[in-house]
Motif scaffolding. Structure first.
Motif, mmCIF file in Angstrom:
data_model
loop_
_atom_site.group_PDB
_atom_site.id
_atom_site.type_symbol
_atom_site.label_atom_id
_atom_site.label_comp_id
_atom_site.label_asym_id
_atom_site.label_seq_id
_atom_site.Cartn_x
_atom_site.Cartn_y
_atom_site.Cartn_z
ATOM 1 N N LEU A 1 8.887 10.433 -23.073
ATOM 2 C CA LEU A 1 8.145 11.633 -23.319
ATOM 3 C C LEU A 1 8.206 12.478 -22.142
ATOM 4 O O LEU A 1 8.198 13.753 -22.378
ATOM 5 C CB LEU A 1 6.862 11.229 -23.770
ATOM 6 C CG LEU A 1 6.836 10.550 -25.129
ATOM 7 C CD1 LEU A 1 5.346 10.165 -25.335
ATOM 8 C CD2 LEU A 1 7.440 11.246 -26.086
ATOM 9 N N VAL A 2 8.183 12.111 -20.852
ATOM 10 C CA VAL A 2 8.399 13.029 -19.626
ATOM 11 C C VAL A 2 9.816 13.847 -19.863
ATOM 12 O O VAL A 2 9.765 15.080 -19.403
ATOM 13 C CB VAL A 2 8.325 12.371 -18.435
ATOM 14 C CG1 VAL A 2 8.389 13.200 -17.319
ATOM 15 C CG2 VAL A 2 6.841 11.456 -18.221
ATOM 16 N N ARG A 3 10.832 12.786 -19.876
ATOM 17 C CA ARG A 3 12.030 13.650 -20.033
ATOM 18 C C ARG A 3 12.152 14.885 -21.131
ATOM 19 O O ARG A 3 12.931 15.821 -20.930
ATOM 20 C CB ARG A 3 13.224 12.716 -20.485
ATOM 21 C CG ARG A 3 13.497 11.595 -19.371
ATOM 22 C CD ARG A 3 14.501 10.947 -19.288
ATOM 23 N NE ARG A 3 14.692 9.926 -18.410
ATOM 24 C CZ ARG A 3 14.153 8.787 -18.094
ATOM 25 N NH1 ARG A 3 13.682 8.022 -19.245
ATOM 26 N NH2 ARG A 3 14.545 7.737 -17.038
ATOM 27 N N LEU A 4 11.383 14.349 -22.303
ATOM 28 C CA LEU A 4 11.579 15.370 -23.354
ATOM 29 C C LEU A 4 10.334 16.693 -22.864
ATOM 30 O O LEU A 4 10.198 17.409 -24.022
ATOM 31 C CB LEU A 4 10.922 14.687 -24.700
ATOM 32 C CG LEU A 4 12.012 13.680 -25.166
ATOM 33 C CD1 LEU A 4 11.291 12.917 -26.193
ATOM 34 C CD2 LEU A 4 13.436 14.248 -25.554
ATOM 35 N N VAL B 1 0.779 -1.309 0.068
ATOM 36 C CA VAL B 1 0.000 -0.064 0.071
ATOM 37 C C VAL B 1 0.904 1.437 0.130
ATOM 38 O O VAL B 1 2.005 1.286 0.809
ATOM 39 C CB VAL B 1 -0.911 0.047 1.242
ATOM 40 C CG1 VAL B 1 -1.858 1.448 1.206
ATOM 41 C CG2 VAL B 1 -1.878 -1.255 1.286
ATOM 42 N N GLU B 2 0.721 2.040 -0.881
ATOM 43 C CA GLU B 2 1.658 3.374 -1.238
ATOM 44 C C GLU B 2 1.027 4.641 -1.572
ATOM 45 O O GLU B 2 -0.308 4.679 -2.046
ATOM 46 C CB GLU B 2 2.755 2.980 -1.984
ATOM 47 C CG GLU B 2 2.624 2.388 -3.508
ATOM 48 C CD GLU B 2 3.726 1.747 -3.790
ATOM 49 O OE1 GLU B 2 4.613 2.731 -4.024
ATOM 50 O OE2 GLU B 2 3.573 0.806 -4.726
ATOM 51 N N ASP B 3 1.529 5.575 -1.267
ATOM 52 C CA ASP B 3 1.104 7.029 -1.931
ATOM 53 C C ASP B 3 1.356 7.096 -3.353
ATOM 54 O O ASP B 3 2.060 6.250 -3.853
ATOM 55 C CB ASP B 3 1.589 8.125 -1.127
ATOM 56 C CG ASP B 3 1.135 7.899 0.190
ATOM 57 O OD1 ASP B 3 0.137 7.668 0.607
ATOM 58 O OD2 ASP B 3 1.881 8.507 1.070
ATOM 59 N N GLN B 4 0.505 8.169 -4.042
ATOM 60 C CA GLN B 4 1.259 8.426 -5.323
ATOM 61 C C GLN B 4 1.612 9.843 -5.421
ATOM 62 O O GLN B 4 1.784 10.698 -4.706
ATOM 63 C CB GLN B 4 -0.309 8.688 -6.112
ATOM 64 C CG GLN B 4 -1.023 7.543 -6.240
ATOM 65 C CD GLN B 4 -2.347 7.256 -7.190
ATOM 66 O OE1 GLN B 4 -2.082 7.288 -8.586
ATOM 67 N NE2 GLN B 4 -3.367 7.393 -6.874
ATOM 68 N N VAL B 5 2.442 9.889 -6.668
ATOM 69 C CA VAL B 5 3.368 11.028 -6.665
ATOM 70 C C VAL B 5 3.242 11.444 -8.285
ATOM 71 O O VAL B 5 2.677 10.729 -9.160
ATOM 72 C CB VAL B 5 4.905 10.766 -6.696
ATOM 73 C CG1 VAL B 5 5.019 10.265 -5.003
ATOM 74 C CG2 VAL B 5 5.424 9.531 -7.358
ATOM 75 N N LEU B 6 3.386 12.581 -8.570
ATOM 76 C CA LEU B 6 3.508 12.986 -10.005
ATOM 77 C C LEU B 6 4.733 12.969 -10.566
ATOM 78 O O LEU B 6 5.957 13.533 -9.796
ATOM 79 C CB LEU B 6 2.988 14.595 -10.224
ATOM 80 C CG LEU B 6 3.229 14.984 -11.492
ATOM 81 C CD1 LEU B 6 1.856 14.425 -12.397
ATOM 82 C CD2 LEU B 6 2.891 16.786 -11.461
ATOM 83 N N ILE B 7 5.431 12.402 -11.807
ATOM 84 C CA ILE B 7 6.608 12.375 -12.258
ATOM 85 C C ILE B 7 6.619 13.086 -13.398
ATOM 86 O O ILE B 7 5.762 13.385 -14.364
ATOM 87 C CB ILE B 7 6.706 10.994 -12.921
ATOM 88 C CG1 ILE B 7 6.741 9.801 -11.805
ATOM 89 C CG2 ILE B 7 8.268 10.895 -13.415
ATOM 90 C CD1 ILE B 7 7.401 9.905 -10.636
ATOM 91 N N LEU B 8 7.418 14.279 -13.345
ATOM 92 C CA LEU B 8 7.525 15.245 -14.354
ATOM 93 C C LEU B 8 9.045 15.618 -14.877
ATOM 94 O O LEU B 8 9.848 15.089 -14.036
ATOM 95 C CB LEU B 8 6.626 16.602 -13.906
ATOM 96 C CG LEU B 8 7.281 17.319 -12.975
ATOM 97 C CD1 LEU B 8 6.520 18.607 -12.693
ATOM 98 C CD2 LEU B 8 6.993 16.872 -11.313
ATOM 99 N N PRO B 9 9.369 16.552 -15.902
ATOM 100 C CA PRO B 9 10.551 16.585 -16.188
ATOM 101 C C PRO B 9 11.370 17.606 -15.270
ATOM 102 O O PRO B 9 10.824 18.607 -14.737
ATOM 103 C CB PRO B 9 10.411 17.292 -17.732
ATOM 104 C CG PRO B 9 9.149 17.837 -17.818
ATOM 105 C CD PRO B 9 8.212 16.914 -16.960
ATOM 106 N N ALA B 10 12.551 17.150 -14.988
ATOM 107 C CA ALA B 10 13.387 18.167 -14.011
ATOM 108 C C ALA B 10 13.538 19.250 -14.883
ATOM 109 O O ALA B 10 13.668 19.434 -15.874
ATOM 110 C CB ALA B 10 14.895 17.200 -13.859
ATOM 111 N N GLY B 11 13.431 20.417 -14.091
ATOM 112 C CA GLY B 11 13.728 21.703 -14.410
ATOM 113 C C GLY B 11 12.478 22.289 -15.003
ATOM 114 O O GLY B 11 12.293 23.752 -15.282
#
Length: 281
Positions: A223-226, A164-174
């Motif tokens: 695509l997130v990195r881009l 059981v775990e929480d959720q996070v948003l993954i987005l591009p650094a910067g």
């Protein structure tokens, strides 16, 4: 209820017309009408509302439609698993399905631990797009599935919770939003230049929306990195992220419960052994 009767009912329900259903089934209309009437008498319930233009389901009919479809899927699943076991013998591999790119660390631990069991058989891992795993388990293409509540439909399965775990948003650094220390789901889904990806339905079509059409997490992370999209994932995804990505916790996202699921009628010793191993992780 016989499978034949159930198929008759489903045809009429899906066509909303007895004549069209008869054509679909390759039979005459009168015997189909009699079969439906007999089914209603036996169930002591009206399944359809008849009008000159066709038929519509009653509330009892809606219930039978849901239950009937599920029963046919279970039947097909049993047949497929039986044929596969008959072809491969007692050492038939267990087919485990999971989302591509999800729960990879957990599955690695599970497979490594199960491989040390004295009666272990081969485990064939089938990775597929989000939302497809439950369907594969229901129709017999898989024996076991790694599913995620509340997103996957786990109804009708036996299951054991694993994490059981929480959720996070993954987005591009910067990106400007990457400096946030936390975010709500509404904020995460409304970043103008980072629309969330769209995943395929079971029929291969995609929902409408601005996000990119994707099939697996490896593809989407690139695509997130881009800077083309962002992604909501369970917090454990942090462990597998490489450079170029940032993580922002979501304060109001529902927790994700990862479960191992299997058909309740399964009699496979190999499936039972894999499930027992999962419970010890």
């Amino acid at each position: 209820m016989e499978t034949r009767e159930l198929r008759y009912f489903l045809a009429v329900a899906e066509e909303s017309h007895v004549g069209r259903a008869a054509q679909r089934l390759g039979m005459a209309q009168p015997p189909l009408s009699r079969a439906i009437a007999g089914l209603e008498r036996r169930l002591d319930a009206d399944l359809f509302v008849r009008t000159p233009r066709g038929v519509s389901l009653t509330s009892a009919g809606e219930t039978l439609l849901r239950e009937g479809r599920a029963a046919l899927r279970r039947g097909r699943g049993r047949e497929r698993r039986t044929r596969r076991t008959a072809a491969a013998g007692a050492r038939a591999p267990v087919i485990l399905t999971a989302k591509a790119g999800a729960s990879s660390e957990l599955m690695a631990k599970l497979l490594d631990a199960y491989a040390t069991e004295p009666d272990a058989v081969d485990v064939e891992v089938v990775l597929s797009p989000p939302g497809h795993q439950a369907a594969m388990l229901r129709d017999g293409r898989a024996d076991v599935a790694i599913l995620h509540q509340p997103f996957d439909d786990t109804s009708g399965f036996d299951l054991d919770p694993l994490t059981v775990e929480d959720q996070v948003l993954i987005l591009p650094a910067g990106h400007a939003a990457s400096a946030r220390t936390e975010m709500t789901v509404a904020e995460a889904t409304s970043i103008p230049d980072l629309p969330l990806p769209r995943w395929p339905h079971l029929d291969g079509t995609y929902p409408d929306g601005p996000g990119p059409e994707l099939r697996d997490l490896t593809q989407v992370l690139q695509l997130v990195r881009l800077g083309r999209t962002a992604l909501v994932l369970p917090e454990s995804a942090r462990a597998n992220l490489r450079d170029g990505l940032a993580v922002v916790p979501l304060t109001d996202a529902p927790q994700v419960t990862t479960v191992i699921a299997w058909p309740p009628h399964s009699t496979s010793p190999a499936v039972a052994g894999l499930v027992r191993t999962a419970g010890r992780l």
